[in-house]
Design a protein around this motif. Sequence first.
Motif, PDB file in Angstrom:
ATOM      1  N   ILE A  89       0.836  -1.207   0.000  1.00  0.00           N
ATOM      2  CA  ILE A  89       0.000   0.000   0.000  1.00  0.00           C
ATOM      3  C   ILE A  89       0.869   1.254   0.000  1.00  0.00           C
ATOM      4  N   SER A  90       1.957   1.215   0.765  1.00  0.00           N
ATOM      5  CA  SER A  90       2.851   2.381   0.801  1.00  0.00           C
ATOM      6  C   SER A  90       3.512   2.607  -0.557  1.00  0.00           C
ATOM      7  N   LEU A  91       3.798   1.531  -1.276  1.00  0.00           N
ATOM      8  CA  LEU A  91       4.380   1.669  -2.611  1.00  0.00           C
ATOM      9  C   LEU A  91       3.374   2.255  -3.585  1.00  0.00           C
ATOM     10  N   VAL A  92       2.099   1.868  -3.448  1.00  0.00           N
ATOM     11  CA  VAL A  92       1.049   2.447  -4.292  1.00  0.00           C
ATOM     12  C   VAL A  92       0.911   3.936  -4.002  1.00  0.00           C
ATOM     13  N   HIS A  93       1.041   4.291  -2.728  1.00  0.00           N
ATOM     14  CA  HIS A  93       0.894   5.689  -2.310  1.00  0.00           C
ATOM     15  C   HIS A  93       2.087   6.540  -2.750  1.00  0.00           C
ATOM     16  N   GLU A  94       3.203   5.898  -3.060  1.00  0.00           N
ATOM     17  CA  GLU A  94       4.415   6.613  -3.447  1.00  0.00           C
ATOM     18  C   GLU A  94       4.175   7.414  -4.721  1.00  0.00           C
ATOM     19  N   LYS A  95       4.470   8.689  -4.689  1.00  0.00           N
ATOM     20  CA  LYS A  95       4.205   9.574  -5.821  1.00  0.00           C
ATOM     21  C   LYS A  95       5.383   9.709  -6.762  1.00  0.00           C
ATOM     22  N   ASN A  96       6.521   9.146  -6.404  1.00  0.00           N
ATOM     23  CA  ASN A  96       7.685   9.237  -7.278  1.00  0.00           C
ATOM     24  C   ASN A  96       7.487   8.369  -8.512  1.00  0.00           C
ATOM     25  N   ASP A  97       8.287   8.605  -9.538  1.00  0.00           N
ATOM     26  CA  ASP A  97       8.197   7.833 -10.763  1.00  0.00           C
ATOM     27  C   ASP A  97       9.025   6.557 -10.710  1.00  0.00           C
ATOM     28  N   TRP A  98       9.669   6.283  -9.581  1.00  0.00           N
ATOM     29  CA  TRP A  98      10.440   5.062  -9.430  1.00  0.00           C
ATOM     30  C   TRP A  98      10.051   4.382  -8.125  1.00  0.00           C
TER      31      TRP A  98
END
Length: 614
Positions: A14-23
């Motif tokens: 879930i935290s990775l989905v929330h991540e707004k970076n392009d990587w």
Amino acid sequence: MSLFVAVLATGLAISLVHEKNDWVNLTRLNLMLTAALGIPLYFSVGVLSEKKILKGFQKPLGYLVATLVLILIFLNFPVRDAPENTHAPYIRYIVYFLAIHLVVAFSPYLANKDLNAFWNYNKVLFIRLVTGAFYSFVLFLGLTLALGAVHLLFKLDITPEFYLRLFLVVVGIFNTWFFLSGIPEDFSKSESESNFPRELKVFSQYLLLPLLSVYLVILYAYGAKIILTWDWPSGIVTYMIIAVSILGVFTNLLLFPFQNSENNLWMKKFFKVYYFLLVPLIVLLFVAVGIRVGQYGITVNRYIIILLGIWLSLISFYFILGFKNLKTIPISLSLFMLIGSFGPWGMFAISEKSQLNRLKTMLEGSGILMGGKIQNEVIWDMDTKGNLQGEKLGNIQKIKPKDLGELSSILKYLGDFHGFGKLKSWFDQDLSQLISQASANKEPWEKPDPATLYMETMGLRLDFGPLEGENGLLPIVLMAKSQNQTEISGFDYLIHYTWFAAEPKEALETELGKNRLGVNFPSDIDEKLVVIWNDKTLTFDIKPWILDLIAQRNLDAKFDFEQEALTLEKEFEGLKVRFLFSTIHLNQQEEKTRVEFVDVKLLIGTMSIANSEK
């Protein structure tokens, strides 16, 4: 412990989905994958404890060993996003993931000779898995429809990311919890069951068996086609044979207890025949993968296919000879996968050695690698912005187009799966250090591509085009740089043609007022390009022009041309014709070069039209 790591893996996802970076944040991704692997690993320890295989201090020791295994796997992942990262740790992770699931299937019954108990245990796991997937699907669908209704009725803003997070919670936590809650603490009650689920029998007998038969017929028909036409098998057939073979083995496992009843003795005969039928298909598999290995060497994918082919051969002969211990299937497959994942005999060492030998042979054959050193090595300097600047590529003229494609393919493969550590001694410069320096304080998309840098340091360019098309053809695309305007001064008509070789070869006719225009595009560069204007005919000999363009493309690192280079022009008895090609798609095989596609603007100008307008 299984539920704990499931919650941890879901939270990280879930935290990775929330991540707004392009990587992707590599540390969180690696920790998520490790936690996901802990679900079957801790489950296996728990089952061994409940079966009293692990007793007393052995139980916490088992959990400790499982935790250490997870830590080692986590440490095997790359720690930072760097250009030199490869896919190898993640492929090895997939191997371990599958192997540990197989261990779950047999570990509690490794010393138990009761096949009925072994089958019942796996039946419980399979039913819980299928039921959990169905319940999770229904729950997610219901919640999604409810949220959709809330969004429509109350105008609440629910983002697509929220639905994805909901899906992760359902699959990661609810599905795992549901699966674990249905696993009995005491398997002894179900080990001796003789009433097998009718639904399982119907699913296997009336769905899997017919599908298996259809696939066998298709593969045997393909084998007959090979014999009749003597056309070598394509690489895709290896994956089909692997899939069909594993489907048959899985179906045999599901139907094992039903084969002993008097009404279903035909099943036992069917599967004995099935393993006989697999033998020719396995031979076809080895022939197909052998052709690819002979052409392009061993890769990780081909190593896995060969490994599975050997395993299928052994399993087939095992059952053909009359042995019937079902535990042999998961035990042998997990051992094969684990043994093939490391060591000098493993998939990574063998495939790297194979591709390095191919690369070395091709470079030595062209005179680019001599005495273990690259000749005409491009020396790099770094500008004030941290970008690498080098000389003109000096070895490109030594390489044929097809060989350039193969070299590019090898370099890209090494960069993706193995890295370039074994090439270090070929160069005077430390390219790994150069890549690190050029990547410092840059976004991921700004960092240099290692394969491109290594190729250009060899004095070559990396060819991203397809290595080889159908029937051994080498595709070549000649493109003009994009033009926003077209100069029409001195011409009367502009016509745009998009022509494919599959179209009829007759002239494309166009009525322009009282004039008739026809164009005949050649499907081969040995043919002429013909323009017919009323009673006048102009011909263009395109062969020397095309061959010169191909030579320029091979000598230059650029992929496109100035428009002037892709322009043909001719005047004849007051008629002026100019072709402005934007794309020419060719297929080259040995000395034969076919024209497959053309996108071109044709300009027509005549003195008679100009006079009539005046």
